[in-house]
Scaffold this motif. Structure first.
Motif, PDB file in Angstrom:
ATOM      1  N   LYS A   1      -1.712   1.057   0.354  1.00 20.27           N
ATOM      2  CA  LYS A   1      -3.042   1.004   0.964  1.00 20.27           C
ATOM      3  C   LYS A   1      -3.965   2.051   0.362  1.00 20.27           C
ATOM      4  O   LYS A   1      -5.137   1.772   0.065  1.00 20.27           O
ATOM      5  N   LEU A   2      -3.416   3.265   0.191  1.00 23.23           N
ATOM      6  CA  LEU A   2      -4.240   4.323  -0.405  1.00 23.23           C
ATOM      7  C   LEU A   2      -4.631   3.976  -1.838  1.00 23.23           C
ATOM      8  O   LEU A   2      -5.758   4.286  -2.269  1.00 23.23           O
TER       9      LEU A   2
ATOM     10  N   ILE B   1      15.323   7.748   6.778  1.00 23.83           N
ATOM     11  CA  ILE B   1      14.633   8.094   5.525  1.00 23.83           C
ATOM     12  C   ILE B   1      14.174   6.833   4.805  1.00 23.83           C
ATOM     13  O   ILE B   1      13.088   6.792   4.218  1.00 23.83           O
ATOM     14  N   THR B   2      15.018   5.785   4.856  1.00 28.32           N
ATOM     15  CA  THR B   2      14.632   4.518   4.206  1.00 28.32           C
ATOM     16  C   THR B   2      13.387   3.933   4.875  1.00 28.32           C
ATOM     17  O   THR B   2      12.459   3.468   4.198  1.00 28.32           O
ATOM     18  N   GLU B   3      13.374   3.947   6.212  1.00 23.44           N
ATOM     19  CA  GLU B   3      12.190   3.438   6.922  1.00 23.44           C
ATOM     20  C   GLU B   3      10.960   4.272   6.587  1.00 23.44           C
ATOM     21  O   GLU B   3       9.871   3.731   6.359  1.00 23.44           O
ATOM     22  N   GLU B   4      11.128   5.600   6.584  1.00 24.17           N
ATOM     23  CA  GLU B   4       9.999   6.458   6.250  1.00 24.17           C
ATOM     24  C   GLU B   4       9.527   6.196   4.820  1.00 24.17           C
ATOM     25  O   GLU B   4       8.325   6.210   4.546  1.00 24.17           O
ATOM     26  N   ARG B   5      10.492   5.957   3.909  1.00 24.51           N
ATOM     27  CA  ARG B   5      10.109   5.667   2.531  1.00 24.51           C
ATOM     28  C   ARG B   5       9.304   4.378   2.448  1.00 24.51           C
ATOM     29  O   ARG B   5       8.284   4.312   1.743  1.00 24.51           O
ATOM     30  N   GLU B   6       9.742   3.351   3.198  1.00 24.36           N
ATOM     31  CA  GLU B   6       8.995   2.092   3.199  1.00 24.36           C
ATOM     32  C   GLU B   6       7.599   2.287   3.777  1.00 24.36           C
ATOM     33  O   GLU B   6       6.619   1.734   3.263  1.00 24.36           O
ATOM     34  N   GLN B   7       7.522   3.069   4.862  1.00 23.20           N
ATOM     35  CA  GLN B   7       6.211   3.339   5.443  1.00 23.20           C
ATOM     36  C   GLN B   7       5.330   4.093   4.454  1.00 23.20           C
ATOM     37  O   GLN B   7       4.135   3.798   4.307  1.00 23.20           O
ATOM     38  N   LEU B   8       5.926   5.069   3.774  1.00 25.90           N
ATOM     39  CA  LEU B   8       5.158   5.817   2.775  1.00 25.90           C
ATOM     40  C   LEU B   8       4.712   4.919   1.629  1.00 25.90           C
ATOM     41  O   LEU B   8       3.595   5.059   1.112  1.00 25.90           O
ATOM     42  N   LEU B   9       5.611   3.999   1.227  1.00 25.84           N
ATOM     43  CA  LEU B   9       5.225   3.067   0.168  1.00 25.84           C
ATOM     44  C   LEU B   9       4.068   2.183   0.620  1.00 25.84           C
ATOM     45  O   LEU B   9       3.138   1.909  -0.163  1.00 25.84           O
TER      46      LEU B   9
END
Length: 327
Positions: free
Chosen positions: A172-173, A159-167
Motif C-alpha cells: 500500500k505504501l 511473525i509470519t502474520e506480522e510479515r504478511e501484514q507488513l508486506l
C-alpha cells in the motif's frame, strides 16, 4: 651297651615328646601358616607323606628292638594328642589339616560370594536409581523441549502474520508512494509550465503587454490591415483579441481611448456569419446601433468607443493582440 641304647632311646623320646608338645601349643599358628603355603589339602597330605617317609627313612638304621620301642612311643603320643584334643576341644593339627583347610577355603569362598552378591545388588540398585533419575530428567527435558517448541511455533506463526501484514502495508505504501511521485511529477511539470509562463509573462510585460484576468493584451502603436494585423499578432505568439463579456469590452475601450482597433471578428468565409479567429461563433456582441450594415466587402470588425462596426478589411487601423489565457 644296653645302657647306652636306653640312653639314646630316652633322648629320642624326649625330642619327639618335645616336638609334639610344641606342635600342640603352636597348632593353630602352624595351620594358618600352612594355609598360606598350600592351596589345598592334597598338597598338605602329600607333604605329610613325604615327611613321614623321611622319618621312616631316618629310623631304618635302628635295630628292630629300638623300632618297636619307637612304635610304642608314637602310639603313646597319639593317645596323648587325642586325649589333649578332647580335653581342650581342639582339632588335630596333622590328622585333619586337609579337611580344615577345605572348610576354611569353602568358608572364604562363601564369604567372597556373599560379598560379591552384595556388591552386585548394590550396583544394580544404584544403576536402577540412576536410570530412574535419568528417565525422570529426560521426561522433564522432553516436556520442556515440547513447550519451547510450541512457543517457538507460536512465535513463528505470529511473525509470519506480522510479515504478511507488513508486506501488505509495504504494498500500500508503495502504491501511495507511486501516486505521490506521479503527483509530484505533475506538480513539477505544472511548476515548470508556470515558470515558463511566468517567464513569458515577464517577457511580454517588458515588451509592452498588459495583464488582465489571466490574459495578456498588446495594443499596437502602428496601423495595419486586418490580415497584416493578425499576422503580426501570430508572430508575437498571440492572435487578434476575442471579446466574450462586458468587462473585457470595457477594459479594451479604456485602454484604446478614441482610436479604432481591429478585433478578431469577421464574416470573410460566409457573408453575415460572424466568427472569431479561433473558429467559434459570435454569441455576445457590442454592435453600434446601425451596424452591421451588410455592405459587401465590409467583412472585418473594428472597435471604436466601446462599440463595433464592420469595415473594409484592407483599411489600416491599429490592432489589439490577445495571448492565450494563463491558467
Amino acid at each position: 651297651m644296653l645302657m647306652m641304647f636306653d640312653c639314646k632311646i630316652s633322648e629320642i623320646s624326649y625330642v619327639i615328646y618335645h616336638n609334639v608338645f610344641k606342635t600342640e601349643i603352636q597348632g593353630i599358628d602352624k595351620v594358618k601358616m600352612m594355609l598360606d603355603m598350600y592351596e589345598n589339602g592334597d598338597d598338605y597330605r602329600t607333604h605329610d607323606s613325604i615327611q613321614t617317609h623321611n622319618n621312616n627313612f631316618s629310623l631304618q638304621g635302628m635295630d628292630k628292638e629300638g623300632g618297636e620301642m619307637l612304635g610304642e612311643i608314637f602310639e603313646s603320643e597319639d593317645d596323648y594328642r587325642t586325649q589333649t584334643d578332647y580335653n581342650t576341644n581342639r582339632q588335630p593339627p596333622f590328622l585333619s589339616a586337609g579337611r580344615y583347610v577345605r572348610m576354611r577355603s569353602y568358608r572364604s569362598v562363601s564369604v567372597c560370594l556373599v560379598l560379591l552378591c552384595v556388591l552386585l545388588l548394590t550396583a544394580v540398585i544404584v544403576l536402577c536409581v540412576l536410570i530412574n533419575t535419568n528417565n525422570h530428567q529426560c521426561h522433564n527435558n522432553s516436556n520442556n523441549l515440547t513447550e519451547e517448541r510450541d512457543q517457538l511455533l507460536t512465535k513463528y506463526t505470529n511473525i509470519t502474520e506480522e510479515r504478511e501484514q507488513l508486506l501488505t502495508k509495504y504494498t500500500k505504501l508503495t502504491e501511495e508512494r507511486d501516486k505521490i511521485l506521479a503527483k509530484y511529477n505533475d506538480i513539477t511539470k505544472q511548476n515548470e509550465q508556470l515558470n515558463q509562463k511566468k517567464n513569458e509573462l515577464w517577457a511580454h510585460l517588458s515588451e509592452g503587454w498588459i495583464y488582465y484576468k489571466s490574459s495578456l493584451y498588446f495594443i499596437s502603436s502602428e496601423s495595419k490591415s486586418w490580415s497584416d494585423s493578425r499576422s503580426n499578432c501570430r508572430e508575437r505568439g498571440a492572435d487578434l483579441i476575442i471579446i466574450n463579456n462586458r468587462d473585457e469590452q470595457d477594459f479594451i475601450s479604456k485602454k484604446s481611448g478614441t482610436d479604432n482597433f481591429w478585433i478578431g471578428l469577421s464574416d470573410i468565409e460566409v457573408e453575415g456569419r460572424w466568427k472569431w479567429v479561433d473558429g467559434s461563433r459570435l454569441s455576445t456582441s457590442f454592435w453600434k446601433a446601425t451596424q452591421p450594415q451588410g455592405v459587401e466587402d465590409e467583412n472585418c470588425v473594428v472597435n471604436h468607443l466601446s462599440v463595433w462596426s464592420d469595415y473594409f478589411c484592407h483599411v489600416a487601423f491599429k490592432f489589439i493582440c490577445e495571448a492565450k489565457r494563463l491558467n
